[in-house]
Every structure is written in C-alpha cells, then in structure tokens.
Scaffold this motif. Sequence first.
Motif, mmCIF file in Angstrom:
data_model
loop_
_atom_site.group_PDB
_atom_site.id
_atom_site.type_symbol
_atom_site.label_atom_id
_atom_site.label_comp_id
_atom_site.label_asym_id
_atom_site.label_seq_id
_atom_site.Cartn_x
_atom_site.Cartn_y
_atom_site.Cartn_z
ATOM 1 N N VAL A 1 12.273 9.744 5.073
ATOM 2 C CA VAL A 1 11.479 8.651 5.640
ATOM 3 C C VAL A 1 12.400 7.793 6.506
ATOM 4 O O VAL A 1 13.479 7.408 6.065
ATOM 5 C CB VAL A 1 10.866 7.796 4.520
ATOM 6 C CG1 VAL A 1 9.901 6.769 5.092
ATOM 7 C CG2 VAL A 1 10.157 8.667 3.510
ATOM 8 N N TYR B 1 6.174 -5.589 3.009
ATOM 9 C CA TYR B 1 6.472 -4.331 3.711
ATOM 10 C C TYR B 1 5.518 -3.234 3.253
ATOM 11 O O TYR B 1 5.011 -2.446 4.042
ATOM 12 C CB TYR B 1 7.899 -3.868 3.418
ATOM 13 C CG TYR B 1 8.983 -4.735 3.992
ATOM 14 C CD1 TYR B 1 9.245 -4.722 5.359
ATOM 15 C CD2 TYR B 1 9.748 -5.546 3.182
ATOM 16 C CE1 TYR B 1 10.251 -5.508 5.896
ATOM 17 C CE2 TYR B 1 10.758 -6.334 3.697
ATOM 18 C CZ TYR B 1 11.007 -6.314 5.060
ATOM 19 O OH TYR B 1 11.985 -7.083 5.583
ATOM 20 N N VAL C 1 2.544 -3.487 1.904
ATOM 21 C CA VAL C 1 1.154 -3.689 2.326
ATOM 22 C C VAL C 1 0.975 -3.157 3.748
ATOM 23 O O VAL C 1 0.032 -2.416 4.043
ATOM 24 C CB VAL C 1 0.758 -5.180 2.248
ATOM 25 C CG1 VAL C 1 -0.559 -5.437 2.964
ATOM 26 C CG2 VAL C 1 0.654 -5.617 0.793
ATOM 27 N N ILE C 2 1.914 -3.507 4.638
ATOM 28 C CA ILE C 2 1.813 -3.054 6.031
ATOM 29 C C ILE C 2 1.942 -1.530 6.106
ATOM 30 O O ILE C 2 1.147 -0.851 6.760
ATOM 31 C CB ILE C 2 2.888 -3.744 6.894
ATOM 32 C CG1 ILE C 2 2.635 -5.251 6.921
ATOM 33 C CG2 ILE C 2 2.894 -3.180 8.305
ATOM 34 C CD1 ILE C 2 3.747 -6.072 7.525
ATOM 35 N N ILE D 1 12.141 4.770 7.389
ATOM 36 C CA ILE D 1 12.232 3.358 6.995
ATOM 37 C C ILE D 1 12.853 3.266 5.598
ATOM 38 O O ILE D 1 12.276 3.760 4.640
ATOM 39 C CB ILE D 1 10.842 2.695 6.982
ATOM 40 C CG1 ILE D 1 10.127 2.946 8.312
ATOM 41 C CG2 ILE D 1 10.952 1.206 6.711
ATOM 42 C CD1 ILE D 1 8.635 2.818 8.235
ATOM 43 N N PRO D 2 14.042 2.660 5.478
ATOM 44 C CA PRO D 2 14.709 2.626 4.168
ATOM 45 C C PRO D 2 14.168 1.533 3.257
ATOM 46 O O PRO D 2 14.860 0.593 2.926
ATOM 47 C CB PRO D 2 16.177 2.384 4.533
ATOM 48 C CG PRO D 2 16.117 1.618 5.794
ATOM 49 C CD PRO D 2 14.861 2.028 6.512
ATOM 50 N N ILE D 3 12.923 1.659 2.868
ATOM 51 C CA ILE D 3 12.341 0.710 1.916
ATOM 52 C C ILE D 3 11.766 1.527 0.768
ATOM 53 O O ILE D 3 10.984 2.455 1.010
ATOM 54 C CB ILE D 3 11.250 -0.144 2.594
ATOM 55 C CG1 ILE D 3 11.893 -1.097 3.605
ATOM 56 C CG2 ILE D 3 10.457 -0.930 1.561
ATOM 57 C CD1 ILE D 3 10.926 -1.755 4.522
ATOM 58 N N PRO D 4 12.155 1.220 -0.467
ATOM 59 C CA PRO D 4 11.686 2.033 -1.588
ATOM 60 C C PRO D 4 10.162 2.048 -1.672
ATOM 61 O O PRO D 4 9.542 1.001 -1.595
ATOM 62 C CB PRO D 4 12.270 1.333 -2.824
ATOM 63 C CG PRO D 4 13.241 0.348 -2.336
ATOM 64 C CD PRO D 4 13.019 0.117 -0.885
ATOM 65 N N TYR E 1 9.424 -6.707 -1.777
ATOM 66 C CA TYR E 1 9.052 -5.605 -0.888
ATOM 67 C C TYR E 1 7.564 -5.542 -0.616
ATOM 68 O O TYR E 1 7.121 -4.775 0.230
ATOM 69 C CB TYR E 1 9.468 -4.265 -1.499
ATOM 70 C CG TYR E 1 10.940 -4.028 -1.475
ATOM 71 C CD1 TYR E 1 11.596 -3.904 -0.265
ATOM 72 C CD2 TYR E 1 11.669 -3.916 -2.641
ATOM 73 C CE1 TYR E 1 12.951 -3.689 -0.230
ATOM 74 C CE2 TYR E 1 13.020 -3.702 -2.614
ATOM 75 C CZ TYR E 1 13.655 -3.586 -1.402
ATOM 76 O OH TYR E 1 14.989 -3.376 -1.361
#
Lengths: 173, 126
Positions: free
Chosen positions: A35, A144, A146-147, A37-40, A141
């Motif tokens: 992925v 982030y 939700v979007i 985007i590095p967001i868990p 987080y």
Amino acid sequence: MWTPPPAKGTRRLTRLALLTAIALTIFLVEAQIPVPIPIPGVKLGLANIVTVYAVFVLGCGDALLILVCRVFLGAVFSGQMMTLFYSRGGGLLCWLVMVLLRRVLTRRQIWLCSPIAAIFHNLGQLLVAAVMLGTWVVLAYLPYLVIAGAASGLFTGLCAQFLIHRLDAISRS
Amino acid sequence: MNRRTAALSAALALAVLLCAGFLLWRQSHAQPGTTAQIYQFGELVEEIPLDQVTESYTIPLEGEDGAENVIEVAPGRIRVRRANCPDQVCVRQGWISDSSVPVVCLPHQVVIQITGGEGDVDAAAG
C-alpha cells in the motif's frame, strides 16, 4: 430489478464455496501489493466486492458465512494470525452496518452503501487495535481511515454494482 | 436520486470533509513533544525524554516468535528504523516529532507515541 431465486442445498453450498474462494483469492493477491500510504489499516479491500455482492444478492446470512470463512482462511493462508483479530472486528461491524443499510437502500445504491460500510469497517478495526494495543492513541488515525474508507469503499462499491448488472444479464440470457 | 440517497451521500461527504479539515487543523497546530513512550503488548516498556537526547542511538525491541523492531532515537524525534514485520508500515511511517500521530506496528503490537509539548491535542481529545 430482477432477483435470482434463492438457491438451496448443494446449489447454495457450491455458490457459497465459489464466492469464498474468489474472495480469498482476491484477498491474497491484494496482500502481495504494497500500500503506498503508510498508515496502519489502509488498504483497497477488493475482497469486499464479494461481501457487498453477497449481502445484496444472496442475503445477509450467506454474506456473513462467506465473510467469516474468508477472514479466517485469509489469516491462515497469509500466515498472519494477528490480522484475524483486526479483520474480524472490522468485518463484523461492516457487515452489521450493511445489514442495516440493506433495509433502506436498493441495489441501485450499492455505490453509497459500500463507502459507509467501509468507514465502519475501519472504525471497527481501529477499536480492536485500541483494545489489543491497550492505548487509545491509535484513534489519532481515525480521520485518515474515514477518508481512506470512503475512497476505497466507493471503488469496491462501484465494482460490485457493475458486477451485479453484468451477472444479472448473464443469468437472464 | 431520492431523498434518502441524497441525505446519506450528504452525511458521507460531510464526514469526509470534517476529517480532512480536522487533519489540516491538526497539522498546522502540531508542536514538538518532549517525551516518547514505547508500548509493547499494551505495556509501557520505555520512556525517553526526547529533548535531552544529544546523540542518536537505537533500541532493539524483541517480541514473540522472533519479532523485532529496531527503534532509532534522535534529538527531538523517533522512528522505527528496521522491523521484521510483514507489512513494514511502521518503518515507512518514518520519523515522528509531535503528538499528532503515533507510530504503530500492528503485527508486533508496538506503539510509539510522543507526549508533552504545547500541541498535545490528542491527549485532550482522548
């Protein structure tokens, strides 16, 4: 809109097994793609096309069966048993929201049902993470997620919508 | 488009816009924090006063079944330098220096958060 007659017995079992296999394949292939985007917790969630399809065409109970089997087998085959907890929390909340939305939305509004359900999937996942990690800071987080959920849910919802129209056409011919 | 669809789409759009607005607000108000806390399996394992760090060093953090996160501490900031988790999300999150967002390694159940400083909005928000 045309609805296929409910399948029973072996036909139903076969259909559930087939859809679970398709969802599992999509899930495992997607897991190989990193992925950007590095967001868990952020991912496209393509396997949910099958879940959305099942909720609207086969009914809520059968969709839950497919979802639970896919999540469990996905954790086994990817070798990450930790993901089982996160996906199960997210998946169940997402399913619950879809069951409620199914009462007010028709198959023409799947594109709308899916992003809302995806947001709740991410919320459920985050709540499980907060409990497992023992800290509420992970809720930072949430905006982030939700979007990201709205965007990926819109994509999978549109996929499911097109899929249902095509499959209807095939079934009728 | 019927009323129900319109209402639901409006709610969805509103939620997304609110989140985007909140993120922008949070980013513009972020201020450097002072203390980094490292949690593993929900327990505090290390607390580092980041404002007193003068030279970079690393902390190896071992978990279950060979799980490992190497955490790098530098003056005023902290990151996961190396990890053997499957998704590498914690490594790619990079340095953090304020309390707005923690670094999380979900597979290894590791959380690094920064507290203190002026911009401690998340501690207040819950």
